[in-house]
Design an enzyme around this catalytic site. Structure first.
Site, PDB file in Angstrom:
ATOM      1  N   HIS A  77       1.205   4.217  -2.395  1.00 40.25           N
ATOM      2  CA  HIS A  77       2.235   5.733  -2.270  1.00 40.25           C
ATOM      3  C   HIS A  77       3.064   6.446  -3.304  1.00 40.25           C
ATOM      4  CE1 HIS A  77      -1.578   6.705   0.076  1.00 40.25           C
ATOM      5  NE2 HIS A  77      -0.878   5.670   0.964  1.00 40.25           N
ATOM      6  N   HIS A 136       1.292  -1.669   0.297  1.00 33.91           N
ATOM      7  CA  HIS A 136      -0.193   0.133   0.164  1.00 33.91           C
ATOM      8  C   HIS A 136       1.089   1.172   0.014  1.00 33.91           C
ATOM      9  CE1 HIS A 136      -3.259   2.476   1.032  1.00 33.91           C
ATOM     10  NE2 HIS A 136      -2.845   3.077   1.847  1.00 33.91           N
ATOM     11  N   GLU A 137       1.593   1.197   0.810  1.00 34.17           N
ATOM     12  CA  GLU A 137       2.844   2.635   1.320  1.00 34.17           C
ATOM     13  C   GLU A 137       3.340   2.443  -0.396  1.00 34.17           C
ATOM     14  OE1 GLU A 137       1.557   4.890   3.491  1.00 34.17           O
ATOM     15  OE2 GLU A 137       0.296   3.214   4.465  1.00 34.17           O
ATOM     16  N   HIS A 159       3.022   6.710  -6.928  1.00 35.97           N
ATOM     17  CA  HIS A 159       2.239   7.217  -7.402  1.00 35.97           C
ATOM     18  C   HIS A 159       2.487   8.889  -7.264  1.00 35.97           C
ATOM     19  CE1 HIS A 159      -1.925  10.237  -6.944  1.00 35.97           C
ATOM     20  NE2 HIS A 159      -0.973  10.368  -7.807  1.00 35.97           N
TER      21      HIS A 159
HETATM   22 ZN   LIG Z   1      -2.393   5.195   2.321  1.00 35.80          ZN
END
Ligand SMILES: [Zn+2]
Length: 723
Positions: A505, A501-502, A508
């Site tokens: 980011h 998940h991190e 992104h």
């Molecule tokens: Zn997050």
């Protein structure tokens, strides 16, 4: 989660971020202070962690603020008619020194927090709030911004320039730029008070996390704990001067494994009570009075700004647009989630009864008995999986994913070339397939005293291109318990998902391909920003990742196919718990901020609201109000914790775009994802970006399927609404 400018706790954090930028080629004389100096060295310059000290934080912030105020004054006093270039672009150029100092300050606050840092936080939080208000309340500046904004459709601006102008204008207007002088003064006073309260709130939570612990002296009390959890507890004990004993720290990464495995019910209850009482213990670190005051100030501020409530104000520039739409989604998911919890509890109670435990399932039993149900129903034992989940291997797996989906190649950076702020931190350079630099990735995986709990991504420097090609620097931070030296760190399936998940980011940020820093990378709407990160979680369970990277720490053998099949089969297991644990926090957050100016007793509000919602007694909120850092350590996720669910409707729907096509590694879908989601930052409206990727809007159907809840008829796949 995502770390947004920690220092700018005030209402205008986003504006500050947007306004703060600039190529500080104009080396000021104060640049003698290492913290204010432009970043030099390889990769377009890196933070000089080897020369920065805590003592430089305060003077550095002061120099940065003074420099930006002077820059802003020059822009506001420009005799030339306002244009995008001399106003908006000039603002993007300003504040570069403060940007650099704030980045370092944020890193110290979140990962190296001690008494000295806390003193700086206490002193500087209100001053930074006042500073950002001085910018948004600068009348001459706002007049120029408004003029550029009015003419944006006819002045030959690119779509990105128009969008940036809209972002800045809206942020200023929403932050009180249109108020009269008296109201502005009142607003600024509120913002400064809030900034101090946010600091106090997070310092209180951190104090309870640091100072409270369960010390275990007898090995017998460890019954049920798997070896890696025991080793972690021994390591924490050793680091706290209790070698030969075991310590369960008051942080999520220590507490959750203990609650999952410890046979000693009385100790589980003790640990559970310690963890859910953070910030709620009376005495000097109690947060209840602070929350009451924050909520009243927020309500007052919203009224001053012309909004019904704080929630209305916060959601206006989100994808949801208003609290009603966010509530509608939460309520649609709440009822089936609670129904699922009752089923889960019945399954657990049956096992407890069969064992003759003679108990009724309580919140400190949930994780423990859920494991037993998992074993019974799916023949799946979490302890069977963990030996295959080695942190460093999974990191390699993430790199593989980044290469396959994004064309990013990760290469470790020679530690002698790039300084770090702690010996645990490592740095990788990221290159595109042609070998061209994309950016840097800093990785800070381990828990330590002074580091806040949880996991997050932080952008040290956003990508931009309008004044020269600036490469981004991003970091991932987590709180894994370090094993014995030389031994691999084994993590849970959930932690592995968080890791991906991190990293989502981070990707992104790394994918950003825009001109202006104010709309770069992860600087997107709060309820959109978790979409790219949540989406990337899905790749963990692909055979390509598991076969190559989920290798047993002793045998080196890949995770068996049968085990993977069982994981898949148990995919929606415990979704009742996960959803209710999260959603109860999100609902309390929203309801607290819809409640208006009444004087709220947080404990009572929480208790009564949960009772009215029909909260199952066997679950506690993931973040109880007195420790809800997302909501009370800043404005960031306030009235915004729903964002994870909002983003997850997009995530679930976007994942189906892959599964409907050639699967997780489908090149064409990945390309569309990069083109319309990951690379565009905030240069397009998120709803438009999503539609360009998916060809339609997202309905709720995919979300309900993902969680194993009944899909409401109106949300059948074909019924996906288009605008
Ligand atoms: Zn997050």
């Amino acid at each position: 989660m995502l770390l947004k400018s920690i220092v700018a706790g005030a209402a205008v954090a986003a504006t500050l971020a947007a306004a703060a930028s600039a190529n500080a080629a104009n080396a000021a004389p104060e640049a003698a202070l290492p913290i204010t100096a432009p970043w030099t060295g390889p990769f377009g310059g890196v933070p000089a962690f080897d020369r920065v000290t805590v003592e430089q934080l305060k003077p550095g912030l002061e120099i940065g603020m003074a420099e930006q105020l002077a820059e802003i004054d020059r822009i506001a006093a420009d005799p030339a008619a306002p244009t995008f270039e001399n106003t908006i672009a000039a603002m993007e150029r300003s504040g570069r020194t403060l940007d650099r100092v704030s980045t370092v300050f944020g890193i110290y606050s979140s990962t190296l927090n001690d008494e000295a840092v806390q003193a700086v936080e206490r002193e500087m939080a209100p001053r930074l709030a006042e500073f950002s208000d001085r910018i948004t309340q600068n009348e001459a500046l706002f007049k120029r911004i408004a003029a550029v904004y009015e003419a944006r459709g006819t002045s030959g601006l690119t779509p990105e320039q128009q969008r940036l102008t809209w972002v800045i204008y809206t942020d200023f207007a929403r932050s009180g730029a249109k108020l009269d002088a008296a109201a502005k003064q009142q607003l600024s006073a509120i913002n400064q008070k809030l900034a101090s309260l946010y600091t106090k709130f997070s310092q209180n939570v951190l104090a309870d996390e640091n100072d409270q612990q369960l010390v275990i002296e007898s090995e017998a009390d460890l019954a049920g704990l798997p070896e890696p959890v025991r080793a972690g507890a021994a390591q924490v004990a050793a680091s706290r001067g209790k070698a030969g004993q075991w310590v369960i720290a008051n942080t999520r990464s220590s507490v959750e494994p203990f609650l999952t495995y410890a046979d000693r019910r009385d100790l589980r209850e003790k640990v559970w009570r310690m963890f859910v009482s953070r910030g709620d213990n009376g005495g000097a670190t109690d947060n209840n009075a602070i929350i009451t005051e924050i909520l009243q100030l927020r309500a007052e501020r919203a009224k001053l700004l012309g909004y019904e409530t704080h929630a209305h104000w916060r959601l206006e520039n989100s994808m949801a647009k208003n609290p009603a739409r966010a509530m509608e989604l939460m309520e649609a998911v709440w009822t089936p989630a609670v129904a699922r919890v009752h089923e889960e509890v019945a399954d657990m109670q049956a096992i407890a009864d069969k064992e003759g435990a003679g108990i009724r399932i309580e919140p400190w039993d949930y994780r423990y008995y859920a494991e037993k149900v998992r074993k019974a129903k799916y023949d799946l034992d979490e302890t069977e999986i963990t030996p295959y989940l080695q942190l460093e291997n999974l990191r390699e797996g993430m790199f593989y994913m980044a290469r396959e989906l994004f064309g990013f190649h990760f290469k470790p950076v020679d530690p002698a070339k790039v300084p770090v702020y702690h010996p645990d931190v490592r740095v990788w350079e990221v290159n595109d397939p042609q070998g061209k630099l994309v950016g840097l990735w800093y990785f800070d995986p381990y828990a330590r005293k002074g580091k806040r709990s949880g996991a997050w991504m932080n952008a040290y420097r956003p990508q931009e291109r309008f004044d020269g090609d600036v490469k981004t620097i991003v970091s991932n931070n987590s709180n894994f318990v370090k094993g014995k030296p030389g031994e691999p760190v084994l993590i849970s399936w959930k932690d592995a998902e968080t890791l991906f998940h991190e990293f989502g980011h981070a990707l992104h940020g790394l994918s950003s391909n825009v001109n202006y820093p104010g709309v770069s990378g992860t600087r997107v709407a709060r309820d959109y920003v978790e979409f790219p990160s949540q989406l990337l979680e899905h790749w963990l369970s692909t055979p390509e990742i598991l076969d190559r990277y989920a290798l047993h720490y002793q045998t080196g053998k890949p995770i068996p196919k049968e085990l993977v099949a069982k994981i898949k089969k148990a995919d929606t297991f415990n979704q009742g718990f996960d959803t209710v644990e999260y959603l109860s926090s999100a609902l309390i957050d929203m309801k607290l901020h819809l409640a208006g100016a009444q004087k709220i007793d947080p404990d009572r509000f929480e208790r009564e609201t949960l009772a009215a919602l029909g909260m199952p007694s066997e679950i506690v909120m993931r973040h109880r109000t007195p420790q809800f850092n997302h909501v009370f350590a800043g404005d960031g996720y306030s009235a915004g914790y729903y964002s994870y669910l909002w983003s997850d409707t997009l995530t679930a729907d976007a994942w189906e775009a892959f599964t409907e096509a050639g699967g997780p590694w489908d090149k064409a879908v990945a390309q569309r994802l990069r083109d319309h989601v990951f690379s565009v930052g905030n240069t397009v409206d998120p709803a438009d970006g999503y539609r360009a990727f998916r060809g339609r809007d997202a309905g709720i159907g995919a979300l309900m399927r993902k969680r194993g809840f009944p899909v409401p008829p109106a949300a059948a796949p074909a019924a996906a609404k288009s605008k």
